[in-house]
Scaffold this active site. Structure first.
Site, PDB file in Angstrom:
ATOM      1  N   ALA A   6       0.860  -1.181   0.000  1.00 27.00           N
ATOM      2  CA  ALA A   6       0.000   0.000   0.000  1.00 27.00           C
ATOM      3  C   ALA A   6       0.896   1.231   0.000  1.00 27.00           C
ATOM      4  O   ALA A   6       1.521   1.552   1.008  1.00 27.00           O
ATOM      5  CB  ALA A   6      -0.904  -0.017   1.229  1.00 27.00           C
ATOM      6  N   GLY A   9       2.610   7.339  -1.150  1.00 21.00           N
ATOM      7  CA  GLY A   9       3.397   8.419  -1.726  1.00 21.00           C
ATOM      8  C   GLY A   9       4.357   9.037  -0.735  1.00 21.00           C
ATOM      9  O   GLY A   9       5.150   9.906  -1.087  1.00 21.00           O
ATOM     10  N   GLY A  10       4.309   8.589   0.516  1.00 23.02           N
ATOM     11  CA  GLY A  10       5.222   9.089   1.540  1.00 23.02           C
ATOM     12  C   GLY A  10       6.463   8.231   1.666  1.00 23.02           C
ATOM     13  O   GLY A  10       6.599   7.198   1.016  1.00 23.02           O
ATOM     14  N   VAL A  11       7.351   8.648   2.554  1.00 15.56           N
ATOM     15  CA  VAL A  11       8.631   7.956   2.693  1.00 15.56           C
ATOM     16  C   VAL A  11       8.456   6.558   3.289  1.00 15.56           C
ATOM     17  O   VAL A  11       9.149   5.617   2.900  1.00 15.56           O
ATOM     18  CB  VAL A  11       9.621   8.800   3.525  1.00 15.56           C
ATOM     19  CG1 VAL A  11       9.102   9.026   4.933  1.00 15.56           C
ATOM     20  CG2 VAL A  11      10.993   8.145   3.564  1.00 15.56           C
ATOM     21  N   ASP A  12       7.530   6.383   4.219  1.00 12.05           N
ATOM     22  CA  ASP A  12       7.401   5.100   4.914  1.00 12.05           C
ATOM     23  C   ASP A  12       7.020   3.968   3.968  1.00 12.05           C
ATOM     24  O   ASP A  12       7.699   2.939   3.891  1.00 12.05           O
ATOM     25  CB  ASP A  12       6.377   5.216   6.049  1.00 12.05           C
ATOM     26  CG  ASP A  12       6.822   6.169   7.140  1.00 12.05           C
ATOM     27  OD1 ASP A  12       8.041   6.267   7.368  1.00 12.05           O
ATOM     28  OD2 ASP A  12       5.964   6.820   7.754  1.00 12.05           O
ATOM     29  N   SER A  13       5.917   4.131   3.246  1.00  9.01           N
ATOM     30  CA  SER A  13       5.473   3.062   2.355  1.00  9.01           C
ATOM     31  C   SER A  13       6.430   2.889   1.176  1.00  9.01           C
ATOM     32  O   SER A  13       6.593   1.782   0.651  1.00  9.01           O
ATOM     33  CB  SER A  13       4.052   3.333   1.852  1.00  9.01           C
ATOM     34  OG  SER A  13       3.965   4.573   1.181  1.00  9.01           O
ATOM     35  N   CYS A 100     -10.841   4.340   8.298  1.00  7.73           N
ATOM     36  CA  CYS A 100     -10.190   4.174   6.997  1.00  7.73           C
ATOM     37  C   CYS A 100      -9.453   2.841   6.951  1.00  7.73           C
ATOM     38  O   CYS A 100      -9.529   2.106   5.952  1.00  7.73           O
ATOM     39  CB  CYS A 100      -9.240   5.336   6.744  1.00  7.73           C
ATOM     40  SG  CYS A 100      -8.479   5.337   5.104  1.00  7.73           S
ATOM     41  N   CYS A 197      -6.378  13.680   6.801  1.00  5.71           N
ATOM     42  CA  CYS A 197      -6.027  13.874   5.394  1.00  5.71           C
ATOM     43  C   CYS A 197      -7.068  14.644   4.598  1.00  5.71           C
ATOM     44  O   CYS A 197      -6.728  15.388   3.683  1.00  5.71           O
ATOM     45  CB  CYS A 197      -5.746  12.524   4.728  1.00  5.71           C
ATOM     46  SG  CYS A 197      -7.179  11.423   4.585  1.00  5.71           S
TER      47      CYS A 197
END
EC number: 2.8.1.13
Length: 373
Positions: A6, A9-13, A100, A197
């Protein structure tokens, strides 16, 4: 393994996708579009927005993995945004991230992963999945500052068995950003997402007003003893324990006042001294167990808010009523709509949503009526 990641668009995923690809897995990226693509593009500090989708696709290109974008705007609006507004209209304080995770992310993405023949799904959440003697267990992350186990209590045992959380053992965010830099990912220094968000600039009452205008209608601010102390501009602006935004009703002489409850039907905000807020028993519904439900009193630790440390408590499960009665060792402030998550040390045992104590609204109304007459 074939693993669906999943990708927000962030650094973690992005790091999760990169690590799994580096380990030799067949990685498939999937990104959710959750709200209006055009309006979301210009927002900063959000997730699942237009720029985030673009960033996720660039990371997928860098890693040379397939990438899918799923339009879940209608599903998200009905399951998360509308629920968010409805909760405030009921006088509760919702946790949209849990809803979510319950619906769009873990339910829909797990279904997609299975449809694609994946062996597992991975996310960038900071929790640890531990293989125990009775199956997969959910544990707090190694970094207590980033632990997200509170928001994942509703993950089912079947979903937990299927999911992987590669970042749960990292000591801090700096270590994760270092991996992103090593992998050559342009999101290595991308700021973390902030607030909710789908709420621009944190003005959540504006979102509530669009879906439930009754939740932002004015009403009275009433002391626990029945005195009307002022007016408010909508119950959606208040949560149990809040001390700000009460105007003239913020003090009773020299004594500061706090929100003790919210009456949805009468649109009243009830205030009282801090000492009147803690409850000896917290009622919890919509309970999800990650262990076999206890047959008797369960000694555990509980979190009643995301940013507090677990506190010692005893939990009694009533399977007939579907209710959990939690008795903290010391009375605690509990806001209806928030989560109550049970722990045994670092392990998550289960959790549910805090409900208003039975008869509380009637008691406030009766007190106010007696004083007014």
């Amino acid at each position: 393994m074939r693993i669906l990641v999943a990708m927000s668009g962030g650094v973690d995923s992005s790091v999760v996708a990169g690590l799994l690809k580096e380990q030799g897995h067949e990685v498939i990226g999937a990104t959710l579009q959750l709200y209006d693509h055009g309006a979301a593009t210009s927002r900063k500090g959000a997730c699942c927005a237009g720029q985030d989708i673009h960033d996720a696709r660039r990371v997928a290109d860098r890693l040379d993995i397939p990438h899918y974008v799923l339009d879940k705007e209608s599903r998200f609006s009905a399951a998360v945004v509308q629920d968010f507004a409805d909760a405030y209209a009921r006088g509760e304080t919702p946790i949209p991230c849990v809803r979510c995770n319950q619906t769009v992310k873990f339910h829909d993405l797990v279904d997609l992963a299975r449809d694609l023949g994946a062996d597992a799904m991975a996310t960038g959440h900071y929790v640890r999945r531990v293989d125990g003697p009775r199956g997969a267990e959910l544990h707090r992350a190694a970094d207590p500052q980033r632990d997200q186990s509170y928001f994942l209590f509703a993950t089912t045992r079947a979903q937990l068995d299927f999911c992987r959380f590669p970042l749960g053992g990292y000591p801090d965010k700096a270590s994760v950003r270092a991996v992103a830099a090593r992998l050559g990912l342009r999101v290595a220094e991308k700021p973390d997402s902030q607030d909710i968000c789908f709420v621009p600039q944190g003005r959540y009452h504006e979102v509530v007003a669009k879906h439930r205008p009754d939740a932002v209608e004015p009403g009275e601010i009433v002391h626990l003893d029945g005195r009307v102390l002022g007016r408010h501009q909508g119950i959606a602006r208040y949560t149990v324990g809040q001390g700000r935004g009460l105007g003239p009703a913020s003090r009773d002489g020299e004594e500061p006042l706090y929100v003790a409850g919210v009456e949805a039907r009468s649109r009243r905000v009830i205030v009282g001294p801090r000492t009147a807020l803690p409850q000896p028993v917290v009622m919890v519904a919509e309970v999800n167990w990650l262990v076999p439900p206890p047959a008797g009193p369960l000694r555990c630790q509980v979190k009643l808010r995301a940013r507090e440390e677990p506190r010692a408590a005893t939990a009694d499960w009533d399977p007939t009523a579907g209710l959990l009665r939690v008795r903290p060792e010391e009375p605690a402030i509990a806001a209806p709509g928030q989560a109550c998550v049970l722990y045994d040390g670092d392990r998550v045992l289960g959790g549910g949503f805090i409900r208003r104590a039975a008869g509380a609204e009637a008691a406030w109304t009766t007190t106010a009526a007696c004083v007014s007459t």
